[in-house]
Scaffold this active site. Structure first.
Site, PDB file in Angstrom:
ATOM      1  CE1 TYR A 187      -4.012   2.030   0.422  1.00 31.77           C
ATOM      2  CE2 TYR A 187      -2.778   3.163   2.136  1.00 31.77           C
ATOM      3  CZ  TYR A 187      -3.876   3.096   1.293  1.00 31.77           C
ATOM      4  OH  TYR A 187      -4.818   4.098   1.312  1.00 31.77           O
ATOM      5  CE  LYS A 244      -3.588   4.740  -1.924  1.00 26.85           C
ATOM      6  NZ  LYS A 244      -4.599   5.253  -2.867  1.00 26.85           N
TER       7      LYS A 244
END
Length: 256
Positions: free
Chosen positions: A160, A164
């Site tokens: 993640y 990002k």
């Protein structure tokens, strides 16, 4: 009277993952500012419920499309369908994303590939498909929804955080490519917003921990992202590009 700087009358905004959470809140904010809106999601039932709520009390147009953002052919089809339905897309909010918390030595190839495709590659693909018509009008706004997890992290968030953080780099490079055409590209890095995603992956103790990590001592309501998104999507943010707007309730400023 609202400032004309934030007026989106005559603009069309496409928000991925727009049937709930942050996407729905931003779509509602754009509709209230006068923009026609297009939302997409994997779930037709969620779209059918969300779109009338987004448009309620406004005079703007709206369309919804069922799309799997991990499927590149469906992403391309979304761009074509949105352009056919609305005539143009002025504002693109790359919001769709997900998270499968796993320690680095337990990440599966299947989960890694899916999260990278959804959180990162789909943003490139949809931007690529919609930029040419923005260039023709010499006006456009592209906003990638990153995360404070792209600037810091937590155990088990390797995939993640990687995606990002990559969006932040993508926005910087895109801003340089698109600036000469009057198109801006930025990221928003939300902190603890109480949406379905954190509620599904965090324990009650972790939810409390995140709240105490903020300067304001609470989770944010998704509606609190509409204003920052409107800034970057409107003429009010015409000289903001290639940067990341952190909307985290003071999470990153609280070290101890």
């Amino acid at each position: 009277m609202a400032s004309p700087l934030f007026d989106l009358t005559g603009k069309v905004a496409l928000i991925t993952g727009g049937s709930k959470g942050l996407g729905k809140a931003m779509a509602r904010g754009f509709a209230e500012a006068g923009a026609d809106v297009v939302i997409c999601s994997r779930h037709a039932d969620e779209l059918e419920q969300a779109l009338p709520e987004i448009l309620e009390g406004t005079s703007v147009r709206g369309r919804s499309f069922v799309v799997d953002m991990t499927n590149r052919s469906e992403v391309d089809a979304l761009a074509k369908s949105a352009l056919e339905a609305m005539g143009k897309v002025d504002i693109l909010i790359n919001n769709a994303g997900s998270n499968v918390p796993q320690p680095i030595d337990a990440i599966t190839d299947k989960d890694w590939d899916r999260i990278v495709e959804l959180n990162l590659t789909s943003c490139m693909s949809l931007s690529r498909a919609l930029i040419p018509q923005m260039k023709q009008r010499r006006w456009g706004r592209i906003v990638h929804i990153s995360s404070v997890m792209g600037l810091t992290s937590k155990a088990g968030r390797s995939c993640y955080s990687a995606t990002k953080a990559a969006l932040i780099g993508l926005a910087r490079a895109m801003a340089l490519d698109l600036g000469p055409y009057g198109i801006t590209c930025n990221c928003i890095a939300p902190g603890p917003f109480l949406t379905d995603l954190p509620a599904s992956v965090l324990s009650p103790a972790e939810l409390d921990e995140f709240a105490t990590r903020t300067a304001l001592g609470r989770w944010a309501d998704p509606k609190e992202l509409a204003g920052p998104a409107l800034l970057l999507a409107s003429d009010a943010g015409s000289y903001i590009t290639g940067t990341t707007l952190v909307v985290d309730g003071g999470t990153l400023c609280k070290t101890f």
